[in-house]
Design a protein around this motif. Structure first.
Motif, PDB file in Angstrom:
ATOM      1  N   GLU A 221       0.826  -1.213   0.000  1.00  0.00           N
ATOM      2  CA  GLU A 221       0.000   0.000   0.000  1.00  0.00           C
ATOM      3  C   GLU A 221       0.860   1.263   0.000  1.00  0.00           C
ATOM      4  OE1 GLU A 221      -2.872   0.016   3.117  1.00  0.00           O
ATOM      5  OE2 GLU A 221      -3.835  -1.855   2.461  1.00  0.00           O
ATOM      6  N   LYS A 222       1.960   1.223   0.733  1.00  0.00           N
ATOM      7  CA  LYS A 222       2.846   2.384   0.776  1.00  0.00           C
ATOM      8  C   LYS A 222       3.455   2.658  -0.597  1.00  0.00           C
ATOM      9  CE  LYS A 222       7.037   4.074   3.092  1.00  0.00           C
ATOM     10  NZ  LYS A 222       8.144   3.730   4.031  1.00  0.00           N
ATOM     11  N   ASP A 223       3.843   1.610  -1.305  1.00  0.00           N
ATOM     12  CA  ASP A 223       4.391   1.762  -2.661  1.00  0.00           C
ATOM     13  C   ASP A 223       3.381   2.437  -3.576  1.00  0.00           C
ATOM     14  OD1 ASP A 223       6.748   0.399  -1.966  1.00  0.00           O
ATOM     15  OD2 ASP A 223       5.906  -1.541  -2.547  1.00  0.00           O
ATOM     16  N   ILE A 224       2.150   1.937  -3.530  1.00  0.00           N
ATOM     17  CA  ILE A 224       1.100   2.485  -4.395  1.00  0.00           C
ATOM     18  C   ILE A 224       0.881   3.956  -4.090  1.00  0.00           C
ATOM     19  CG2 ILE A 224      -1.355   2.375  -4.981  1.00  0.00           C
ATOM     20  CD1 ILE A 224      -1.186  -0.677  -4.475  1.00  0.00           C
ATOM     21  N   SER A 225       0.844   4.301  -2.827  1.00  0.00           N
ATOM     22  CA  SER A 225       0.646   5.703  -2.427  1.00  0.00           C
ATOM     23  C   SER A 225       1.767   6.589  -2.965  1.00  0.00           C
ATOM     24  CB  SER A 225       0.588   5.820  -0.903  1.00  0.00           C
ATOM     25  OG  SER A 225      -0.560   5.168  -0.395  1.00  0.00           O
ATOM     26  N   LYS A 226       2.997   6.127  -2.864  1.00  0.00           N
ATOM     27  CA  LYS A 226       4.127   6.915  -3.374  1.00  0.00           C
ATOM     28  C   LYS A 226       4.029   7.119  -4.886  1.00  0.00           C
ATOM     29  CE  LYS A 226       7.851   6.149  -0.027  1.00  0.00           C
ATOM     30  NZ  LYS A 226       9.250   5.693   0.145  1.00  0.00           N
TER      31      LYS A 226
ATOM     32  N   VAL B 146       1.342   7.047  -6.798  1.00  0.00           N
ATOM     33  CA  VAL B 146       0.217   7.925  -7.138  1.00  0.00           C
ATOM     34  C   VAL B 146       0.515   9.373  -6.759  1.00  0.00           C
ATOM     35  CG1 VAL B 146      -2.204   8.437  -6.632  1.00  0.00           C
ATOM     36  CG2 VAL B 146      -1.482   6.071  -7.002  1.00  0.00           C
ATOM     37  N   GLU B 147       1.076   9.572  -5.594  1.00  0.00           N
ATOM     38  CA  GLU B 147       1.394  10.932  -5.145  1.00  0.00           C
ATOM     39  C   GLU B 147       2.369  11.623  -6.086  1.00  0.00           C
ATOM     40  OE1 GLU B 147       2.882  10.320  -1.230  1.00  0.00           O
ATOM     41  OE2 GLU B 147       0.906   9.798  -0.395  1.00  0.00           O
TER      42      GLU B 147
ATOM     43  N   GLU C 271      -6.375  -2.010  -6.989  1.00  0.00           N
ATOM     44  CA  GLU C 271      -6.023  -1.035  -5.958  1.00  0.00           C
ATOM     45  C   GLU C 271      -5.395   0.226  -6.574  1.00  0.00           C
ATOM     46  OE1 GLU C 271      -6.431  -5.017  -4.213  1.00  0.00           O
ATOM     47  OE2 GLU C 271      -5.349  -4.243  -5.956  1.00  0.00           O
ATOM     48  N   MET C 272      -4.562   0.035  -7.603  1.00  0.00           N
ATOM     49  CA  MET C 272      -3.939   1.198  -8.237  1.00  0.00           C
ATOM     50  C   MET C 272      -4.974   2.046  -8.971  1.00  0.00           C
ATOM     51  SD  MET C 272      -0.172  -0.023  -9.527  1.00  0.00           S
ATOM     52  CE  MET C 272      -0.510  -1.714  -9.968  1.00  0.00           C
TER      53      MET C 272
ATOM     54  N   ALA D  63      -6.820   4.082  -6.515  1.00  0.00           N
ATOM     55  CA  ALA D  63      -5.989   5.169  -5.975  1.00  0.00           C
ATOM     56  C   ALA D  63      -5.788   6.300  -6.975  1.00  0.00           C
ATOM     57  CB  ALA D  63      -4.635   4.615  -5.537  1.00  0.00           C
TER      58      ALA D  63
ATOM     59  N   MET E 280      -4.177   5.964 -10.174  1.00  0.00           N
ATOM     60  CA  MET E 280      -2.950   5.861 -10.951  1.00  0.00           C
ATOM     61  C   MET E 280      -3.234   5.823 -12.447  1.00  0.00           C
ATOM     62  SD  MET E 280       0.231   3.380 -10.164  1.00  0.00           S
ATOM     63  CE  MET E 280       1.779   3.513 -11.027  1.00  0.00           C
TER      64      MET E 280
END
Length: 453
Positions: free
Chosen positions: A274-279, A281-282, A306-307, A310, A312
């Motif tokens: 989840e942290k990877d995906i957040s980074k 996308v941000e 999930e991506m 978010a 992406m």
């Protein structure tokens, strides 16, 4: 010249409202869409009747290795994992020459075009010592096919003796990589709207280039305002390699070397948390999802659901033809849907979700969505049409848009790129295609040291 595509049974626009039109027409002037409407359209200098067809934006392929179309279904690695597969095939790939690149590029492009692809990228990271101009060769091949092309100047600087996977003969010095990258950008990169050729920069992967190469490439991309691309988080082995060699997981390593930015798109992204995906996308990074390759090599299932949730940017990709063995984008679209559902349920993604990945999504990943990826006024006429009266579509017309994904249309019946017809009546418009196929098989046999059938 004014061209009118008329009597379209179903038109998937992928415009802002995601409109799907019945009995539609498209007016094209000098390669650009002038009008989209329903009913009887205006007369044109050229009129093409698409009655009995579903029409979509041309598909956008966001990751490939054209030369690998010479190495399909190699029996020694038909069941190998990624690292073993690479180590074996590097010994074959190091024998490539300019003709092999040119011929295999045309074959790979035409195969994709036959399934509706109008825009593609390619990552060519093999540059054997003493053989120059491989990127130039594939660009010339792409020009002959008429595809919209966004090649990436791939590179490897970390050989086997330095802890990488490739042999010494196919890696280059960082100075050589940067010099040739500059040459290609200055010679070919077209910044104009509706560009047919653009260049991106693509160190192959964290296990085939040094950290210094990654940093220098990112700096060069910023200087010349071009995109960045690499393989990332494809397998568990890569995850372990990054932790062992770099002390970081793949996405964290990309952050360290300055690659988490809006220029970058990554192939695969299977092993993420989840942290990877957040980074990702941000930092507005993009993804080239390669479901067939991921299944073929047993790499895993990317967290696409999930991506997408978010926000992406997601495109689809056939990947190299020796890790997929096919360049059929229709198959890729279907597999993208099925692979998410097998793990996450029947509502994980819809047919329209994956169709958007293949069109507007891919255009967004390549930062070309200002002029391709949808069918609307002002966009380039990049269009694909599929017959509805085929055996495999019979009984599937209650929702032809979903049937394009769930059934089997086999291939495109009509493809237009930048206003020019490239596939007509299901056939590639190139009289040299039979000879090209013959030459591909001859080159493949020589590189694999076997006799062609």
């Amino acid at each position: 010249m004014k061209t009118v595509l008329k009597n379209i049974d179903y038109l998937v626009t992928m415009n802002e409202k995601r409109e799907e039109l019945r009995d539609a027409y498209i007016v094209i002037v000098d390669g650009v869409i002038e009008k989209v409407g329903v009913g009887i359209g205006p007369a044109g200098e050229v009129e093409i009747d698409l009655k009995g067809h579903i029409v979509t934006p041309g598909f956008v392929n966001t990751h490939h290795h054209f030369y690998q179309s010479l190495f399909r279904s190699v029996k020694e690695v038909a069941s190998a994992k990624l690292f073993d597969w690479l180590v074996f095939l590097y010994e074959k790939w190091k024998k490539l020459d300019g003709e092999a690149i040119f011929v295999s590029s045309k074959i790979a492009i035409y195969e994709m075009m036959a399934s509706g692809v109008t825009t593609t990228t390619d990552m060519l990271y093999l540059h054997p010592a003493g053989r120059e101009g491989f990127i130039d060769s594939e660009i010339e091949a792409a020009k002959e096919t008429g595809v919209r092309f966004h090649p990436t100047r791939g590179s490897m600087s970390l050989s086997r003796k330095d802890g990488g996977l490739p042999p010494d003969s196919v890696v280059q010095s960082e100075r050589k990589i940067i010099e040739d990258s500059v040459r290609l950008i200055e010679k070919y990169h077209d910044r104009r709207r509706n560009a047919m050729i653009r260049i991106a920069l693509a160190p192959c992967s964290p296990f085939s280039v040094t950290g210094e190469s990654m940093i220098a490439t990112a700096q060069l991309a910023e200087k010349y305002d071009v995109l960045l691309h690499t393989h990332l988080a494809e397998t568990k082995d890569e995850d372990d390699f990054c932790i062992q060699k770099k002390g970081l997981r793949p996405v964290d390593y990309m952050e360290k070397v300055g690659w988490l930015n809006r220029r970058a798109w990554f192939a695969h992204l299977v092993w993420l948390n989840e942290k990877d995906i957040s980074k990702l996308v941000e930092n507005d990074c993009g993804m080239a999802h390669c479901p067939t390759s991921n299944m073929r090599l047993g790499s895993g299932i990317a967290p696409v659901k999930e991506m997408k949730a978010a926000g992406m940017r997601i495109g689809l990709a056939v990947d190299g033809s020796s890790s997929n063995d096919s360049g059929n984008m229709l198959l890729e679209i279907r597999n993208a849907l099925m692979l998410q559902r097998v793990l996450k349920g029947a509502d994980a993604l819809s047919p329209r979700d994956v169709l958007e990945f293949a069109t507007l999504g891919g255009a967004k990943v390549l930062r070309m969505d200002d002029f391709t990826g949808s069918i609307e006024k002002g966009k380039a006429a990049d269009i694909a049409a599929f017959r509805l009266d085929t055996l495999s579509m019979a009984g599937g017309l209650s929702d032809p848009v979903a049937s394009l994904v769930l059934c089997d249309p086999h291939g495109s019946d009509f493809v237009m790129i930048n206003g020019k017809v490239r596939v007509q009546n299901g056939r590639i418009i190139d009289s040299d295609l039979p000879e090209l196929i013959k030459r591909q098989n001859q080159i493949s046999a020589k590189l694999l040291e076997t006799s062609p059938a």
